[in-house]
Design a protein around this motif. Sequence first.
Motif, PDB file in Angstrom:
ATOM      1  N   LEU A   1       0.861  -1.180   0.000  1.00 48.29           N
ATOM      2  CA  LEU A   1       0.000   0.000   0.000  1.00 48.29           C
ATOM      3  C   LEU A   1       0.895   1.226   0.000  1.00 48.29           C
ATOM      4  N   VAL A   2       0.787   2.050  -1.022  1.00 53.04           N
ATOM      5  CA  VAL A   2       1.594   3.266  -1.122  1.00 53.04           C
ATOM      6  C   VAL A   2       0.771   4.465  -0.675  1.00 53.04           C
ATOM      7  N   LEU A   3       1.312   5.220   0.290  1.00 52.92           N
ATOM      8  CA  LEU A   3       0.732   6.507   0.661  1.00 52.92           C
ATOM      9  C   LEU A   3       1.372   7.553  -0.244  1.00 52.92           C
ATOM     10  N   PHE A   4       0.580   8.127  -1.131  1.00 55.83           N
ATOM     11  CA  PHE A   4       1.093   9.036  -2.157  1.00 55.83           C
ATOM     12  C   PHE A   4       0.518  10.424  -1.954  1.00 55.83           C
ATOM     13  N   GLY A   5       1.377  11.426  -2.030  1.00 52.82           N
ATOM     14  CA  GLY A   5       0.905  12.797  -1.902  1.00 52.82           C
ATOM     15  C   GLY A   5       2.057  13.755  -1.752  1.00 52.82           C
ATOM     16  N   PRO A   6       1.770  15.043  -1.780  1.00 55.45           N
ATOM     17  CA  PRO A   6       2.825  16.052  -1.680  1.00 55.45           C
ATOM     18  C   PRO A   6       3.409  16.113  -0.270  1.00 55.45           C
ATOM     19  N   SER A   7       4.551  16.778  -0.153  1.00 54.85           N
ATOM     20  CA  SER A   7       5.163  16.989   1.157  1.00 54.85           C
ATOM     21  C   SER A   7       4.197  17.751   2.055  1.00 54.85           C
ATOM     22  N   GLY A   8       4.130  17.340   3.319  1.00 56.51           N
ATOM     23  CA  GLY A   8       3.255  18.009   4.270  1.00 56.51           C
ATOM     24  C   GLY A   8       1.835  17.485   4.297  1.00 56.51           C
ATOM     25  N   SER A   9       1.551  16.421   3.524  1.00 56.02           N
ATOM     26  CA  SER A   9       0.175  15.909   3.481  1.00 56.02           C
ATOM     27  C   SER A   9      -0.124  14.935   4.620  1.00 56.02           C
ATOM     28  N   GLY A  10       0.893  14.557   5.397  1.00 57.56           N
ATOM     29  CA  GLY A  10       0.666  13.696   6.552  1.00 57.56           C
ATOM     30  C   GLY A  10       1.108  12.263   6.375  1.00 57.56           C
ATOM     31  N   LYS A  11       1.806  11.950   5.289  1.00 54.27           N
ATOM     32  CA  LYS A  11       2.181  10.566   4.991  1.00 54.27           C
ATOM     33  C   LYS A  11       3.099   9.979   6.075  1.00 54.27           C
ATOM     34  N   THR A  12       4.171  10.690   6.379  1.00 58.60           N
ATOM     35  CA  THR A  12       5.132  10.167   7.353  1.00 58.60           C
ATOM     36  C   THR A  12       4.532  10.117   8.755  1.00 58.60           C
ATOM     37  N   THR A  13       3.667  11.061   9.095  1.00 58.97           N
ATOM     38  CA  THR A  13       2.997  11.024  10.400  1.00 58.97           C
ATOM     39  C   THR A  13       2.188   9.741  10.552  1.00 58.97           C
ATOM     40  N   ILE A  14       1.470   9.352   9.509  1.00 55.00           N
ATOM     41  CA  ILE A  14       0.704   8.101   9.555  1.00 55.00           C
ATOM     42  C   ILE A  14       1.633   6.913   9.750  1.00 55.00           C
ATOM     43  N   LEU A  15       2.759   6.912   9.027  1.00 56.79           N
ATOM     44  CA  LEU A  15       3.720   5.824   9.153  1.00 56.79           C
ATOM     45  C   LEU A  15       4.242   5.727  10.592  1.00 56.79           C
ATOM     46  N   ARG A  16       4.583   6.862  11.184  1.00 53.80           N
ATOM     47  CA  ARG A  16       5.126   6.873  12.543  1.00 53.80           C
ATOM     48  C   ARG A  16       4.080   6.445  13.577  1.00 53.80           C
ATOM     49  N   CYS A  17       2.823   6.774  13.336  1.00 47.24           N
ATOM     50  CA  CYS A  17       1.768   6.311  14.239  1.00 47.24           C
ATOM     51  C   CYS A  17       1.579   4.808  14.126  1.00 47.24           C
TER      52      CYS A  17
ATOM     53  N   ALA B   1       3.896   2.737  13.430  1.00 44.09           N
ATOM     54  CA  ALA B   1       5.079   2.135  14.048  1.00 44.09           C
ATOM     55  C   ALA B   1       5.078   2.247  15.564  1.00 44.09           C
ATOM     56  N   GLY B   2       4.261   3.122  16.112  1.00 45.80           N
ATOM     57  CA  GLY B   2       4.278   3.357  17.546  1.00 45.80           C
ATOM     58  C   GLY B   2       5.271   4.410  17.966  1.00 45.80           C
ATOM     59  N   LEU B   3       5.864   5.111  16.983  1.00 43.76           N
ATOM     60  CA  LEU B   3       6.831   6.169  17.296  1.00 43.76           C
ATOM     61  C   LEU B   3       6.129   7.466  17.690  1.00 43.76           C
ATOM     62  N   GLU B   4       4.865   7.610  17.296  1.00 46.40           N
ATOM     63  CA  GLU B   4       4.044   8.732  17.732  1.00 46.40           C
ATOM     64  C   GLU B   4       2.692   8.184  18.187  1.00 46.40           C
ATOM     65  N   ARG B   5       2.101   8.876  19.139  1.00 49.06           N
ATOM     66  CA  ARG B   5       0.810   8.459  19.684  1.00 49.06           C
ATOM     67  C   ARG B   5      -0.300   9.280  19.044  1.00 49.06           C
ATOM     68  N   PRO B   6      -1.256   8.638  18.378  1.00 51.15           N
ATOM     69  CA  PRO B   6      -2.378   9.399  17.824  1.00 51.15           C
ATOM     70  C   PRO B   6      -3.161  10.105  18.927  1.00 51.15           C
ATOM     71  N   SER B   7      -3.902  11.128  18.555  1.00 49.59           N
ATOM     72  CA  SER B   7      -4.723  11.866  19.520  1.00 49.59           C
ATOM     73  C   SER B   7      -6.007  11.126  19.842  1.00 49.59           C
ATOM     74  N   ARG B   8      -6.527  10.382  18.878  1.00 55.49           N
ATOM     75  CA  ARG B   8      -7.748   9.608  19.084  1.00 55.49           C
ATOM     76  C   ARG B   8      -7.836   8.530  18.007  1.00 55.49           C
ATOM     77  N   GLY B   9      -8.706   7.563  18.235  1.00 52.40           N
ATOM     78  CA  GLY B   9      -8.904   6.521  17.238  1.00 52.40           C
ATOM     79  C   GLY B   9      -8.395   5.163  17.681  1.00 52.40           C
ATOM     80  N   ARG B  10      -8.107   4.319  16.689  1.00 55.85           N
ATOM     81  CA  ARG B  10      -7.794   2.918  16.970  1.00 55.85           C
ATOM     82  C   ARG B  10      -6.947   2.341  15.831  1.00 55.85           C
ATOM     83  N   ILE B  11      -5.993   1.466  16.176  1.00 58.17           N
ATOM     84  CA  ILE B  11      -5.181   0.731  15.203  1.00 58.17           C
ATOM     85  C   ILE B  11      -5.161  -0.731  15.642  1.00 58.17           C
ATOM     86  N   GLU B  12      -5.536  -1.629  14.724  1.00 61.19           N
ATOM     87  CA  GLU B  12      -5.509  -3.055  15.024  1.00 61.19           C
ATOM     88  C   GLU B  12      -4.757  -3.796  13.929  1.00 61.19           C
ATOM     89  N   PHE B  13      -4.035  -4.847  14.338  1.00 63.57           N
ATOM     90  CA  PHE B  13      -3.247  -5.637  13.388  1.00 63.57           C
ATOM     91  C   PHE B  13      -3.477  -7.120  13.681  1.00 63.57           C
TER      92      PHE B  13
END
Length: 364
Positions: A36-52, A54-66
């Motif tokens: 799955l490729v996250l595609f978009g311009p710089s500043g669109s939030g792609k790397t933030t999603i990746l870091r969330c 990975a557990g390197l950043e904590r989301p403000s709300r929501g849920r992640i399941e694997f």
Amino acid sequence: MGCMADEMTAAFEKTYNGGPAIHGTLQLPVGKPHVLVLFGPSGSGKTTILRCLAGLERPSRGRIEFAGETWFDAEAGVQAPPQARAIGYLFQDYALFPHLTVAGNIAYALHDADRGDREARVQELLRLLQLEGLEARRPAQLSGGQQQRVALARVLARRPRLLLLDEPLSALDAPTREQVRGELRGVLRGQGIPTVCVTHDWVEALALADEVAVMGGGRVLQVGSPDIVFSRPANAEVAAIVGVETVVAGRIADRKDDLVALDVGKVRLWAVEPSGQGEEFFLCIRAEDVTLEIGAQPGSSARNHLAGTVTDVRPAGPVSRVTVDCGFALTALVTRQAAQDLALQPGTPVTATVKASAVHLIPR
């Protein structure tokens, strides 16, 4: 949100000091090769999603399941640490240890393994990534492509359940990038590990992706196969992000068989009958779907033949980007040799040809 044992689902939001929120809404099959490729311009939030993820950043709300495991749940106060998620994260700059050899960098990921198992796994990865004979070198003695392979080998060493790749080819020069792109695709398919890859390069996205999620303004705007996303954008914003250079407003004026005629100002174009309702549309035409000829006699059976005048010719690597005024600004891509053979320059009269099937309609 419920998660089945054979998928990853994520629906979360990340905010920074009251700034615009980043919304991560993703679904990924688990247990089989899928990129799955996250595609978009710089500043669109792609790397933030990746870091969330990975557990390197904590989301403000929501849920992640694997695969049935909860990695993050804001309401329940669950935040699984990175080491508990069994992910492999390839950073944009590779983050190799300069004082360690190639073998040492790969082995570092296996520091807690039995020595015999560690050495066997390192040898296996050296073969897989075509690094045999380089194991005693240090990163500074390697080419960019070799460094990328070492970093990927280290990420694969612990047999991760999920791969996260952040602009994996951006540090490479163009010839090396083209070579490594194919190698990376082969490795990802061969390892059978689900992967989320961040890129702003559409060529990279087309080469690597099984599925593309287009991002803009901190949101996922469209998800689909690369062919659909890049040739059939869901709206004008997605069209701009995926590189559709000609987007003009038109209105249906006639219908014939399975085609519709649309008026764009005083110009009429034919397109395939749209599935959506309404009479007013944006017409999207990719530059690579436009052909140019000198003179007024078209040599093609395509439905749309537009007389116009070249207004701009700009070299873009092996091709030239040509803008034609045919009642609206239409962009075409031609090889630089073709631009020379046709003597294209501002003022040159041309006929632009576009197939009806290449005109994508978006309801206004």
